[in-house]
Design a protein around this motif. Structure first.
Motif, PDB file in Angstrom:
ATOM      1  N   THR A 106      -3.848 -10.448   4.612  1.00  0.00           N
ATOM      2  CA  THR A 106      -2.423 -10.175   4.383  1.00  0.00           C
ATOM      3  C   THR A 106      -2.007 -10.515   2.958  1.00  0.00           C
ATOM      4  O   THR A 106      -0.831 -10.659   2.664  1.00  0.00           O
ATOM      5  CB  THR A 106      -1.560 -10.923   5.423  1.00  0.00           C
ATOM      6  OG1 THR A 106      -0.233 -10.486   5.316  1.00  0.00           O
ATOM      7  CG2 THR A 106      -1.622 -12.434   5.254  1.00  0.00           C
ATOM      8  N   VAL A 107      -3.020 -10.623   2.074  1.00  0.00           N
ATOM      9  CA  VAL A 107      -2.711 -11.035   0.704  1.00  0.00           C
ATOM     10  C   VAL A 107      -1.783 -10.035   0.021  1.00  0.00           C
ATOM     11  O   VAL A 107      -0.870 -10.403  -0.706  1.00  0.00           O
ATOM     12  CB  VAL A 107      -4.019 -11.248  -0.091  1.00  0.00           C
ATOM     13  CG1 VAL A 107      -3.753 -11.400  -1.575  1.00  0.00           C
ATOM     14  CG2 VAL A 107      -4.713 -12.493   0.398  1.00  0.00           C
ATOM     15  N   ARG A 108      -2.002  -8.749   0.306  1.00  0.00           N
ATOM     16  CA  ARG A 108      -1.114  -7.723  -0.242  1.00  0.00           C
ATOM     17  C   ARG A 108      -0.605  -6.835   0.886  1.00  0.00           C
ATOM     18  O   ARG A 108      -1.290  -6.641   1.892  1.00  0.00           O
ATOM     19  CB  ARG A 108      -1.851  -6.887  -1.305  1.00  0.00           C
ATOM     20  CG  ARG A 108      -2.068  -7.647  -2.603  1.00  0.00           C
ATOM     21  CD  ARG A 108      -3.062  -6.967  -3.510  1.00  0.00           C
ATOM     22  NE  ARG A 108      -4.404  -7.052  -2.955  1.00  0.00           N
ATOM     23  CZ  ARG A 108      -5.226  -8.062  -3.123  1.00  0.00           C
ATOM     24  NH1 ARG A 108      -4.865  -9.076  -3.871  1.00  0.00           N
ATOM     25  NH2 ARG A 108      -6.416  -8.083  -2.568  1.00  0.00           N
ATOM     26  N   GLU A 109       0.587  -6.320   0.683  1.00  0.00           N
ATOM     27  CA  GLU A 109       1.273  -5.526   1.708  1.00  0.00           C
ATOM     28  C   GLU A 109       0.409  -4.380   2.253  1.00  0.00           C
ATOM     29  O   GLU A 109       0.366  -4.142   3.451  1.00  0.00           O
ATOM     30  CB  GLU A 109       2.558  -4.944   1.076  1.00  0.00           C
ATOM     31  CG  GLU A 109       3.305  -3.954   1.933  1.00  0.00           C
ATOM     32  CD  GLU A 109       4.305  -4.641   2.838  1.00  0.00           C
ATOM     33  OE1 GLU A 109       4.934  -5.609   2.371  1.00  0.00           O
ATOM     34  OE2 GLU A 109       4.457  -4.204   3.984  1.00  0.00           O
ATOM     35  N   ASN A 110      -0.299  -3.665   1.341  1.00  0.00           N
ATOM     36  CA  ASN A 110      -1.020  -2.484   1.831  1.00  0.00           C
ATOM     37  C   ASN A 110      -2.169  -2.843   2.772  1.00  0.00           C
ATOM     38  O   ASN A 110      -2.606  -2.021   3.559  1.00  0.00           O
ATOM     39  CB  ASN A 110      -1.454  -1.536   0.713  1.00  0.00           C
ATOM     40  CG  ASN A 110      -2.282  -2.222  -0.326  1.00  0.00           C
ATOM     41  OD1 ASN A 110      -2.587  -3.397  -0.186  1.00  0.00           O
ATOM     42  ND2 ASN A 110      -2.650  -1.502  -1.378  1.00  0.00           N
ATOM     43  N   ALA A 111      -2.613  -4.139   2.707  1.00  0.00           N
ATOM     44  CA  ALA A 111      -3.647  -4.579   3.654  1.00  0.00           C
ATOM     45  C   ALA A 111      -3.062  -4.509   5.074  1.00  0.00           C
ATOM     46  O   ALA A 111      -3.720  -4.055   6.013  1.00  0.00           O
ATOM     47  CB  ALA A 111      -4.104  -5.989   3.329  1.00  0.00           C
ATOM     48  N   ASN A 112      -1.820  -4.926   5.244  1.00  0.00           N
ATOM     49  CA  ASN A 112      -1.170  -4.872   6.565  1.00  0.00           C
ATOM     50  C   ASN A 112      -1.014  -3.427   7.032  1.00  0.00           C
ATOM     51  O   ASN A 112      -1.280  -3.105   8.188  1.00  0.00           O
ATOM     52  CB  ASN A 112       0.230  -5.498   6.505  1.00  0.00           C
ATOM     53  CG  ASN A 112       0.190  -7.012   6.366  1.00  0.00           C
ATOM     54  OD1 ASN A 112      -0.757  -7.551   5.800  1.00  0.00           O
ATOM     55  ND2 ASN A 112       1.195  -7.685   6.879  1.00  0.00           N
ATOM     56  N   LEU A 113      -0.599  -2.566   6.106  1.00  0.00           N
ATOM     57  CA  LEU A 113      -0.350  -1.166   6.484  1.00  0.00           C
ATOM     58  C   LEU A 113      -1.628  -0.504   7.000  1.00  0.00           C
ATOM     59  O   LEU A 113      -1.606   0.242   7.976  1.00  0.00           O
ATOM     60  CB  LEU A 113       0.228  -0.379   5.297  1.00  0.00           C
ATOM     61  CG  LEU A 113       1.576  -0.920   4.792  1.00  0.00           C
ATOM     62  CD1 LEU A 113       2.059  -0.123   3.588  1.00  0.00           C
ATOM     63  CD2 LEU A 113       2.645  -0.904   5.899  1.00  0.00           C
ATOM     64  N   LYS A 114      -2.747  -0.819   6.342  1.00  0.00           N
ATOM     65  CA  LYS A 114      -4.037  -0.257   6.756  1.00  0.00           C
ATOM     66  C   LYS A 114      -4.342  -0.646   8.201  1.00  0.00           C
ATOM     67  O   LYS A 114      -4.808   0.172   8.996  1.00  0.00           O
ATOM     68  CB  LYS A 114      -5.153  -0.816   5.869  1.00  0.00           C
ATOM     69  CG  LYS A 114      -5.609   0.141   4.801  1.00  0.00           C
ATOM     70  CD  LYS A 114      -6.880  -0.398   4.163  1.00  0.00           C
ATOM     71  CE  LYS A 114      -6.709  -0.498   2.670  1.00  0.00           C
ATOM     72  NZ  LYS A 114      -7.689  -1.331   2.003  1.00  0.00           N
ATOM     73  N   VAL A 115      -4.067  -1.904   8.537  1.00  0.00           N
ATOM     74  CA  VAL A 115      -4.387  -2.385   9.891  1.00  0.00           C
ATOM     75  C   VAL A 115      -3.533  -1.655  10.930  1.00  0.00           C
ATOM     76  O   VAL A 115      -4.046  -1.207  11.961  1.00  0.00           O
ATOM     77  CB  VAL A 115      -4.195  -3.917   9.982  1.00  0.00           C
ATOM     78  CG1 VAL A 115      -4.269  -4.396  11.431  1.00  0.00           C
ATOM     79  CG2 VAL A 115      -5.261  -4.614   9.155  1.00  0.00           C
ATOM     80  N   TYR A 116      -2.243  -1.498  10.659  1.00  0.00           N
ATOM     81  CA  TYR A 116      -1.389  -0.780  11.625  1.00  0.00           C
ATOM     82  C   TYR A 116      -1.943   0.625  11.869  1.00  0.00           C
ATOM     83  O   TYR A 116      -2.005   1.088  12.997  1.00  0.00           O
ATOM     84  CB  TYR A 116       0.059  -0.681  11.118  1.00  0.00           C
ATOM     85  CG  TYR A 116       0.786  -2.015  11.091  1.00  0.00           C
ATOM     86  CD1 TYR A 116       0.832  -2.830  12.213  1.00  0.00           C
ATOM     87  CD2 TYR A 116       1.441  -2.454   9.942  1.00  0.00           C
ATOM     88  CE1 TYR A 116       1.486  -4.061  12.194  1.00  0.00           C
ATOM     89  CE2 TYR A 116       2.101  -3.682   9.908  1.00  0.00           C
ATOM     90  CZ  TYR A 116       2.120  -4.474  11.034  1.00  0.00           C
ATOM     91  OH  TYR A 116       2.762  -5.674  11.018  1.00  0.00           O
ATOM     92  N   GLY A 117      -2.353   1.283  10.782  1.00  0.00           N
ATOM     93  CA  GLY A 117      -2.905   2.639  10.900  1.00  0.00           C
ATOM     94  C   GLY A 117      -4.133   2.650  11.799  1.00  0.00           C
ATOM     95  O   GLY A 117      -4.257   3.473  12.712  1.00  0.00           O
ATOM     96  N   ARG A 118      -5.034   1.694  11.570  1.00  0.00           N
ATOM     97  CA  ARG A 118      -6.298   1.680  12.313  1.00  0.00           C
ATOM     98  C   ARG A 118      -6.081   1.343  13.789  1.00  0.00           C
ATOM     99  O   ARG A 118      -6.711   1.945  14.653  1.00  0.00           O
ATOM    100  CB  ARG A 118      -7.268   0.664  11.689  1.00  0.00           C
ATOM    101  CG  ARG A 118      -7.685   1.018  10.258  1.00  0.00           C
ATOM    102  CD  ARG A 118      -8.832   1.997  10.198  1.00  0.00           C
ATOM    103  NE  ARG A 118     -10.081   1.445  10.668  1.00  0.00           N
ATOM    104  CZ  ARG A 118     -10.954   0.776   9.921  1.00  0.00           C
ATOM    105  NH1 ARG A 118     -10.706   0.553   8.652  1.00  0.00           N
ATOM    106  NH2 ARG A 118     -12.091   0.360  10.434  1.00  0.00           N
ATOM    107  N   ILE A 119      -5.189   0.384  14.102  1.00  0.00           N
ATOM    108  CA  ILE A 119      -5.030   0.073  15.548  1.00  0.00           C
ATOM    109  C   ILE A 119      -4.319   1.212  16.270  1.00  0.00           C
ATOM    110  O   ILE A 119      -4.568   1.462  17.439  1.00  0.00           O
ATOM    111  CB  ILE A 119      -4.352  -1.295  15.878  1.00  0.00           C
ATOM    112  CG1 ILE A 119      -3.222  -1.626  14.931  1.00  0.00           C
ATOM    113  CG2 ILE A 119      -5.343  -2.401  16.022  1.00  0.00           C
ATOM    114  CD1 ILE A 119      -2.575  -2.982  15.227  1.00  0.00           C
ATOM    115  N   GLY A 120      -3.478   1.916  15.545  1.00  0.00           N
ATOM    116  CA  GLY A 120      -2.819   3.088  16.131  1.00  0.00           C
ATOM    117  C   GLY A 120      -3.863   4.115  16.568  1.00  0.00           C
ATOM    118  O   GLY A 120      -3.811   4.662  17.672  1.00  0.00           O
TER     119      GLY A 120
END
Ligand code: 5AD
Ligand code: SF4
Length: 489
Positions: A91-105
């Protein structure tokens, strides 16, 4: 050690023990039995996939998760269409979080076809309350969530899911706000047989004003030197030639131990381990890097000639606001001292542009340090606002177009400086640890110099895991083409 466990001595008719790691061994045994039943039912072994985001600490944590899964019986798979999928998040940078949401979706579709599929989320992002709230609400396909402080409990949580409520959509969430004691001796599955990361400490006390890590990884806790040495000795017996000692700030290792030990003292102990060939460490904070460490780097036979020393910014004014506790001049002096002690050392760094209030003048100071320090490589980042950190509420957030333009100039500067630096190694012979078959070029092996550069060279795959001398013939940025000189180690 974990591989000395006598599984027959664990009595599943008794209640689980209260002490760790015995408690986890109990749940692993329970899961082994469950797994055998599943194999009979399905006529095949269950598969798992572990996805890792972020830093080396996460990679090492993933090896521990995979170790537990392999011990239960799971087969590792490359596909997200596996029976169990883990996302170890950053979670060091915002886009790391966004990637995870995409993948679990994306995983939702697999679960429809395979309702027994288990989805697990762990790592730094799970220590953020807002992220977990969002997952609870919008990603009901997730089965288990745990944080950074209780990875050791993975077997217990998995048992809760697959044994107690296999058919329910209940999400099992176990997140601790603070770290408990360090649990030793759990299984782990290394990615490479010949090299391994070794955690020497967890957490960070530095609170750099842009960084979320101290909030999600907790305060500094060092492992006891005897536990570290024992782990490395076991690794060496198991074929490991190179270890990377891991911590957010390894230079402050040992301060909070009952019997304090300095990082240099720990390195001295590691150096004496017979059969170990190479030692690396990551990450160093410039403010804590001691003269004794520099002196040791100069005389060690096993330390690799590479140091990763995050600069973040070259502006003393910004460094103060970043809470880094050094100035531009201190940093340059330090690099100078290190280079004098270890003449052909490679120095790499992390740099952020777009920190709140960064002016053109501040940015030029950063470019100036890159030039003067002569970095071999730099990881460059656009500042990302992390809610909860002091910098997120600072005035003077830099407009996107300005940051993008600075980022391009940063990349160009790093490229120019590092190309000059890498040209200096050309024509010389270096020891290279052969790591893998180069999938892009037939007959080629890829290895790593002590200086951390990758080297591609013609060679047989039975060289893998060996340290061999290679002459560097052609430079391509952070990798080389070389020629094997002889094979004698
Ligand atoms: N924005 C951009 N980069 C960051 N880093 C840490 N926090 C942030 C942030 N909020 C970078 C630092 C650190 C590396 C691991 O990530 O450069 O050294
Ligand atoms: Fe973050 Fe600073 Fe700690 Fe590194 S030293 S993890 S940048 S707070």
């Amino acid at each position: 050690m974990y591989n000395e466990i006598n599984w027959d001595s664990i009595d599943l008719k008794q209640a689980p023990p209260d002490i760790e790691p015995q408690r986890q061994y109990y749940f692993i045994k329970m899961l082994k039995n469950w797994f055998d039943g599943k194999v009979k039912e399905k006529g095949r072994k269950l598969t798992c996939q572990v996805n890792t985001f972020g830093c080396q600490m996460n990679s090492r944590d993933s090896e521990k998760i995979l170790g537990i899964l392999k011990c239960i019986g799971y087969i590792q798979s490359d596909s997200e269409n596996a029976d169990l999928v883990v996302f170890n998040t950053c979670t060091v940078r915002e886009n790391a979080n966004l990637k995870v949401y995409g993948r679990i979706g994306q995983l939702k579709k697999y679960k429809v076809k395979n309702p027994g599929m288990v989805t697990v989320l762990c790592g730094c992002m799970m220590q953020e309350k807002e992220a977990v709230a969002k997952i609870r609400k919008s990603y009901k396909n997730v089965d288990i969530i745990f944080g950074t402080h209780n990875i050791y409990k993975f077997a217990e949580l998995l048992a809760m899911k697959v044994l107690d409520s296999p058919d329910s959509s209940k999400m099992i969430i176990d997140i601790l706000d603070n770290a408990e004691s360090i649990v030793e001796n759990l299984p782990s599955k290394r990615k490479y047989p010949f090299k391994s990361g070794v955690n020497i400490m967890y957490g960070c006390n530095n609170f750099c004003s842009y960084c979320i890590v101290p909030y999600v990884r907790g305060r500094e806790r060092s492992r006891k030197p005897e536990d570290i040495i024992k782990e490395i000795e076991e690794l060496v017996k198991d074929g490991v030639k190179e270890v990377m000692l891991l911590g957010q700030n390894v230079n402050s290792y040992g301060k909070n131990l009952e019997n304090p030990v300095t990082f240099t003292e720990l390195l001295e102990m590691v150096e004496h381990i017979d059969g170990l060939c190479r030692i690396r460490f990551m990450t160093s904070h410039p403010k804590d890097l001691s003269d004794s460490l520099i002196e040791f780097m100069g005389r060690s036979k096993k330390l690799c000639k590479h140091i990763h020393l995050p600069l973040q910014s070259g502006s003393s004014r910004l460094l103060k606001i970043m809470n880094r506790h050094y100035t531009k001049e201190d940093y340059l002096l330090l690099v100078d001292k290190i280079k004098k002690a270890v003449p052909d050392i490679a120095v790499t760094t992390d740099i952020i542009t777009g920190f709140p209030g960064e002016t053109e003048e501040d940015f030029n100071e950063t470019l100036d340090v890159i030039e003067k320090a002569g970095f071999d490589n730099a990881f460059t980042f656009i500042y990302s606002k992390r809610t909860g950190t002091p910098a997120a509420s600072m005035e003077g957030q830099v407009p996107e177009n300005v940051v993008k333009e600075r980022f391009d100039r940063l990349l160009e500067k790093v490229h120019n400086v590092s190309s000059k630096k890498s040209a200096q190694y050309l024509g010389k012979v270096y020891d290279v640890l052969a790591e893998e078959v180069n999938v892009q070029e037939d007959g080629y092996i890829t290895g790593r110099m002590g200086q951390n550069y990758l080297v591609h060279f013609k060679g047989d795959k039975n060289l893998i895991g060996k340290i061999v001398p290679v002459k560097l013939c052609e430079s391509r940025g952070f990798y080389y083409y070389g020629e094997l000189v002889q094979n004698n180690k």
